[in-house]
Design an enzyme around this catalytic site. Structure first.
Site: not given
Length: 874
Positions: A469, A750
């Site tokens: 990502e 996260e």
């Protein structure tokens, strides 16, 4: 009483070399402890070029940040020497002349490139496969003594440049990541010491990087986002002692070849075969007649521009903390810190030795945990030639890691801190903010926030640095921006990224920001996401320029971003009949709410459209304030009125039909309270009481995701419940900030539970251990524990208002403001509360002491304050 000037800067450049502004605004900081010192005027002395006669400009002004360039505009590749002097009020000393600082422009117009063209190797490029890095080379002669030499260079991919066998500069992953089809950055280097009279060679290696590598997650276009061929564009300008110039440009006379780097991809890593090294390939004397020719390259078409922000550099090096065996017997290195960068290796072994390095952030079940990487291989491979000791580190990849699994390491070289280390890379921003307290776990958490920022500020604000990502997600950046602005000087970094945001947003008049930036040539068709209007993520074009202005006072940047901010509010947001968000719009909402299931990060306990509407109202308020700052009073009034109308609509939709609010959650209540969305004081008091009860009933654990976390602490402080937030902040069980610390985290995560209490990795696919969004709570820590906050934009006025709690007995915070160093240090002792502050010259502080509502304004210098008998709240 002495006052001195330091750190002259031009625009927001840390190093004012090769800049793109012809009339760069000038700033300076103050040093010294002079009491109540204010500037009444300043002098600027400017000397153009090597033999320029200094001219002095006298200005009556109290401004010392981003003051106008007083002279004629600079020309391309022109430099000037500048120093400043500031004058105090009558009876106050003046600051003497600063040191001399230099500023030099780069190439300002296309014609300045003197016909240098983008070139590529004359070969068929790889199709649907990784691109092997290309070596470019050109030999040239210099027939005179070199007085100066400048290299202007960029690549279609990532480059490393060399002259006569020596590396040019210290940038890595250059020219960085930007929206290449709008703004393609080039770099400028002083290479005077590398160019010699006689024979010379300029060379560059180009790898695929963001430009042509496998990047993002589009199944239809997994690579070649901006182009499918690696290329180079450069201009070397050599000035002789007699003033004559010689230019060596990228043209069809260059040669190209492949070398020892077989593949080098951001996600998958680098493979390096030392047996394929070409000795002295960038030095004179090599016969390159067997090399390939080059051809002109068709590119993505963005303007070649100088950078706004700092380059990525190698800024730290970390030695192994432990070298151990995994449960299956594999060798694993623990560096003790989750970091971003790559390995630096010194090894000697037999020819053909194949060493592989797998990088992960955590271990699970006694092995390196690769599942959170998803499809990213994060594996570097080194094949030895056997001829000599190999000193190696990759060139065109980076990894997010704490642990490295090593296989194939030869027995001929001990594996230890002398043979392997971790190189830490990030954008070369100046560290500006510091915080420390009596609470060790909180200090460690703050350190983790810093490491999370360093690991994710690589040209763009990435969401994570390890998996497949690493995109500039706007929602994350929106949440974290105030914290980032305190910790580092981010002004140039954000300015460049926001230019890309504006370019992509306004393309074809869409007015809709992307979910991540850059993204114009990245499609996520599989999930039908990227260019859809959505709150918080799209709000970046209003919220981030507003926040950046607060820290810098930069009205020019604000003006640059005004068109996009206004377009988003006026045209980009789909509205319902009440002018709130259309209920069919896609929303991320309170992303990664602690109760969202592992398989669905967006399934929060707060309605995503309640969240969207609340942020719409706050962004409308910001746009009204931005309009006023830019002296657009009619627009300021228009958006202020819109905000009032939206609040009424919000109340009708989300508050009035319910006892308190539609969703009695930490996020819904915090947004309504902090954004001031209640119609009267009674409703506000009810909401405040409800929020406190919900938090207490949740045993003071966090209940917010991306949307609510940044606002939660401030909402509680707004309702005089700071003590409640201290209880939340200092929890160590999941979900909480310090849970991550108690579980051994060295960066922020996260998910609140990226690592589960039993030590296993959360089963969700989005389980990064280096994600900065939840570190946004550090903004509250700096303001309410450290006691430092912005009073007036640019820190002209500082708010000093510490609010002790949580049995913390001391804290200190400092910030290198545009005016100079700001400092606050407090302790609670047996006799009461003690506060010491330091305010730089030309600034003021508004001081509010604990338990007191009175504000005392003080000028520059050191001041102490005391509250007798004060005790720290639990």
């Amino acid at each position: 009483m002495a006052v001195s000037l330091s750190h002259l800067s031009f625009e927001h450049h840390r190093h004012s070399f090769g800049i793109g502004e012809t009339k760069p605004r000038i700033s300076w900081r103050f040093e010294g402890t002079a009491v109540d010192w204010e500037q009444t005027g300043y002098d600027l002395e400017i000397a153009r070029g090597p033999d320029g006669v200094p001219k002095v400009f006298n200005v009556n002004s109290s401004e010392s940040i981003l003051v106008p360039w007083p002279d004629e505009p600079l020309q391309s590749a022109e430099y000037a020497s500048v120093r400043a002097r500031a004058h105090g009020k009558e009876g106050r000393p003046s600051a003497d002349w600063s040191e001399v600082y230099t500023v030099e422009t780069g190439l300002l117009e296309n014609d300045d490139w003197a016909g240098a063209i983008p070139i590529a190797a004359d070969r068929d490029t790889e199709v649907d496969a990784a691109h092997q890095p290309i070596l470019f080379r050109k030999a040239f002669d210099v027939n005179s003594t070199v007085a100066s030499a400048r290299l202007y260079i960029t690549s279609f991919g990532l480059y490393v440049a060399e002259i006569n066998g020596k590396r040019v500069g210290d940038h890595v992953l250059a020219p960085g990541y930007q929206a290449y089809n709008f703004r393609h950055v080039y770099d400028t280097y002083d290479v005077t010491d590398l160019v010699q009279a006689g024979g010379n060679v300029i060379g560059a290696t180009v790898g695929e990087g963001w430009y042509a590598g496998r990047f993002a997650f589009s199944p239809s276009k997994p690579r070649n986002l901006y182009g499918d061929t690696l290329g180079l564009q450069s201009l070397l300008v050599i000035t002789a002692e007699d003033g004559s110039k010689q230019t060596i440009k990228s043209d069809l006379d260059w040669h190209a070849n492949t070398g020892p780097i077989i593949t080098s991809n951001l996600y998958d890593g680098e493979t390096y075969d030392a047996s394929k090294e070409i000795k002295d390939w960038s030095s004179p004397g090599l016969d390159d007649s067997s090399w390939l020719g080059v051809k002109e390259l068709s590119t993505a078409g963005g303007s070649i521009v100088s950078p706004d922000g700092p380059p990525i550099k190698k800024l730290e090096e970390v030695k192994p903390k432990e070298i151990m065996q995994s449960d299956s017997g594999k060798t694993v290195i623990d560096f003790g810190q989750n970091l971003v960068g790559w390995l630096k290796v010194t090894v000697n072994g037999p020819a053909g030795t194949n060493i592989s390095f797998v990088h992960t952030e955590v271990m699970e079940n006694g092995e390196v945990a690769t599942r959170p990487l998803r499809s990213a291989k994060a594996t570097d491979t080194l094949l030895l030639s056997g001829n000599t000791t190999q000193n190696w580190e990759p060139s065109f990849t980076f990894h997010g890691f704490r642990y490295v699994q090593v296989t194939g390491w030869p027995s001929t070289t001990p594996l230890n801190g002398d043979s392997i280390s971790a190189v830490v890379v990030y954008s070369d921003m100046e560290r500006t903010g510091y915080f420390e307290s009596s609470h060790e776990l909180l200090n460690k958490f703050h350190e983790n926030v810093i490491w999370g920022m360093k690991g994710n500020f690589l040209s763009v604000p990435t969401d994570c640095p390890q998996r497949d990502e690493r995109l500039g997600w706007t929602g994350d950046a929106h949440a974290f921006m105030p914290t980032s602005n305190y910790l580092f000087d981010t002004a140039g970094f954000w300015r460049g990224w926001l230019k890309d945001a504006n370019s992509e947003q306004m393309k074809n008049g869409l007015a809709i920001p992307s979910f991540y930036i850059p993204s114009d040539d990245i499609a996520d068709t599989e999930r039908d996401r990227v260019r859809k209007p959505t709150a918080i993520w799209g709000d970046i074009v209003v919220g981030n320029p507003y926040a950046l202005y607060q820290f810098t006072g930069d009205m020019e940047m604000l003006q640059e971003q005004f068109e996009g901010a206004q377009a988003w509010i006026d045209k980009g947001i789909p509205r319902n009949a009440e002018q709130l968000w259309d209920r069919s719009s896609f929303q991320f909402g309170d992303w990664l709410d602690p109760l969202s299931p592992p398989e669905d990060a967006g399934r929060a306990t707060t309605s995503p459209h309640l969240v969207a509407d609340a942020y719409l109202i706050q962004m409308t308020r910001y746009l009204s304030e931005i309009s006023a700052i830019l002296e657009k009073p009619e627009l300021a009034e228009q958006y202020s009125t819109q905000r009032d109308e939206l609040i009424a609509a919000f109340q009708a939709a989300w508050i009035t039909p319910f006892d308190v609010i539609a969703n009695e959650t930490q996020t819904a209540l915090s947004l309504a309270l902090h954004f001031d969305l209640h119609k009267d004081e009674d409703a506000r008091k009810t909401a405040a009481s409800t929020l406190r009860s919900i938090i207490a009933n949740n045993t003071y654990l966090v209940g917010t995701g991306f949307a609510g976390t940044q606002q939660l602490g401030f909402a509680l402080t707004d309702i005089n419940a700071t003590s409640d937030f201290y209880k939340m902040l200092l929890q160590t069980t999941v979900p909480s900030w310090l849970y991550q610390v108690s579980m051994g985290g060295t960066t922020t995560w996260e998910r609140w539970d990226s690592l589960l209490p039993d030590g296993s990795v959360n089963p969700g696919e989005m389980t990064s251990f280096n994600h900065y969004a939840f570190g946004s709570v550090a903004d509250w820590m700096h303001q309410k524990i450290g006691g430092l906050a912005i009073g007036k934009p640019g820190w002209k006025t500082i708010k000093v208002s510490p609010e002790p709690g949580g049995n913390i007995t001391w804290a200190k915070a400092s910030y290198t403001s545009p005016y100079g160093n700001v400092y606050s240090s407090w302790t609670v002792e047996d006799d009461g509360f003690h506060l010491e502050i330091s305010v730089p010259p030309n600034a003021k502080a508004e001081v509010t002491l604990p338990g007191n509502t009175e504000v005392e304004t003080v000028g520059s210098g050191k001041n102490t304050f005391f509250v007798e008998g004060y005790k720290v709240p639990e």
